[in-house]
Design a protein around this motif. Structure first.
Motif, short mmCIF file in Angstrom:
data_model
loop_
_atom_site.label_atom_id
_atom_site.label_comp_id
_atom_site.label_asym_id
_atom_site.label_seq_id
_atom_site.Cartn_x
_atom_site.Cartn_y
_atom_site.Cartn_z
N LYS A 188 39.98 149.06 25.77
CA LYS A 188 39.77 149.48 27.16
C LYS A 188 38.49 148.86 27.72
CE LYS A 188 42.16 153.92 27.12
NZ LYS A 188 42.00 155.38 27.25
N LEU A 189 37.44 148.81 26.90
CA LEU A 189 36.18 148.21 27.33
C LEU A 189 36.36 146.73 27.61
CD1 LEU A 189 33.11 148.54 27.79
CD2 LEU A 189 32.80 148.00 25.38
N ASP A 190 37.07 146.04 26.72
CA ASP A 190 37.32 144.60 26.92
C ASP A 190 38.11 144.36 28.19
OD1 ASP A 190 35.94 144.04 24.61
OD2 ASP A 190 37.74 143.90 23.35
N GLU A 191 39.11 145.20 28.44
CA GLU A 191 39.93 145.05 29.65
C GLU A 191 39.10 145.31 30.90
OE1 GLU A 191 43.13 147.77 29.04
OE2 GLU A 191 44.12 146.50 27.56
N ALA A 192 38.21 146.30 30.83
CA ALA A 192 37.39 146.61 31.99
C ALA A 192 36.37 145.51 32.28
CB ALA A 192 36.68 147.94 31.78
N THR A 193 35.83 144.91 31.22
CA THR A 193 34.83 143.87 31.43
C THR A 193 35.46 142.53 31.78
OG1 THR A 193 34.76 143.45 29.04
CG2 THR A 193 33.09 144.95 29.95
N SER A 194 36.75 142.34 31.45
CA SER A 194 37.40 141.07 31.78
C SER A 194 37.91 141.06 33.21
CB SER A 194 38.55 140.78 30.81
OG SER A 194 39.58 141.74 30.98
N GLY A 195 37.83 142.15 33.90
CA GLY A 195 38.18 142.19 35.33
C GLY A 195 39.53 142.76 35.63
N GLY A 196 40.26 143.26 34.72
CA GLY A 196 41.56 143.84 35.01
C GLY A 196 42.29 144.19 33.74
N THR A 197 43.40 144.83 33.89
CA THR A 197 44.19 145.22 32.73
C THR A 197 45.21 144.15 32.44
OG1 THR A 197 45.72 146.42 34.13
CG2 THR A 197 43.91 147.68 33.17
N LYS A 198 45.47 143.97 31.15
CA LYS A 198 46.46 142.99 30.73
C LYS A 198 47.82 143.65 30.66
CE LYS A 198 43.10 140.49 27.98
NZ LYS A 198 42.66 140.13 26.65
N GLU A 199 48.83 142.92 31.08
CA GLU A 199 50.19 143.47 31.05
C GLU A 199 50.97 142.89 29.92
OE1 GLU A 199 52.21 143.56 34.76
OE2 GLU A 199 50.39 143.99 35.83
#
Length: 199
Positions: A188-199
């Motif tokens: 979740k932290l990686d997704e938040a710092t990368s700028g969006g959620t991965k689908e």
């Protein structure tokens, strides 16, 4: 009878009269009227001479038996305190009411009172306060420290421990390491710092 003999007789009669009166002329503390503990009394409507404790008072010596009372160097939480989400939510609520005016929402010492010119309290994020034992925080809330006055009359002991738990959560939130997170939390932290959620 001479005057001298008359005065001697009068003095003897006076001494005998005073000594025969005994306790009727003087009242000793041991013989004064009083109610013995737990004896019946007509004075109060419930018929008891000993009164029940008044709400929100502490009987003499009761503080020694208080499960929340700890020394300044106490490191953990008392056995009566269960650290869980409910305690943290209560701590957050009490912290916002009593602590944020000076300490700020994030515990950085930038509360509204400090921003209006009063002395800034130290941030909870400094090493001295991060390493301070929980007993130190309990003592400061109870007795005050520096410009901070005592909250012992305003915050009950159980709520003091809730506030301490919340302050520890604030400290942890600023000093947590990514390695301490679970794999799901890291994702979740990686997704938040990368700028969006991965689908």
């Amino acid at each position: 009878m001479t005057i001298r003999a008359l005065s001697t007789v009068l003095l003897v009669f006076t001494a005998l009269f005073v000594s025969s009166c005994g306790d009727s002329l003087r009242q000793d503390m041991a013989t004064q009227p009083k109610n013995r503990p737990l004896s019946p009394s007509d004075f109060f409507s419930d018929g008891r001479s000993e009164r029940p404790l008044i709400e929100n008072t502490v009987a003499h010596g009761a503080i020694d038996n208080d499960v929340y009372n700890v020394s300044k160097d106490f490191t953990g939480f008392p056995s009566a305190v269960k650290v869980d989400e409910k305690l943290l939510m209560r701590g957050q609520d009490r912290y916002r009411i009593f602590c944020t005016p000076c300490h700020g929402l994030q515990g950085d010492g930038n509360g509204m009172i400090a921003m209006r010119g009063m002395k800034h309290p130290p941030s909870y994020q400094i090493d001295r306060l991060r390493q301070a034992p929980n007993g130190y925080y309990y003592d400061v809330i109870t007795n005050g420290f520096g410009a901070m006055y005592s909250y012992s009359e305003r915050i009950p002991p159980s709520d003091r421990w809730a506030i301490i738990a919340y302050v520890r959560a604030l400290q942890l939130s600023r000093n947590a390491k990514a390695a301490d997170l679970s794999p799901e939390q890291r994702q979740k932290l990686d997704e938040a710092t990368s700028g969006g959620t991965k689908e």
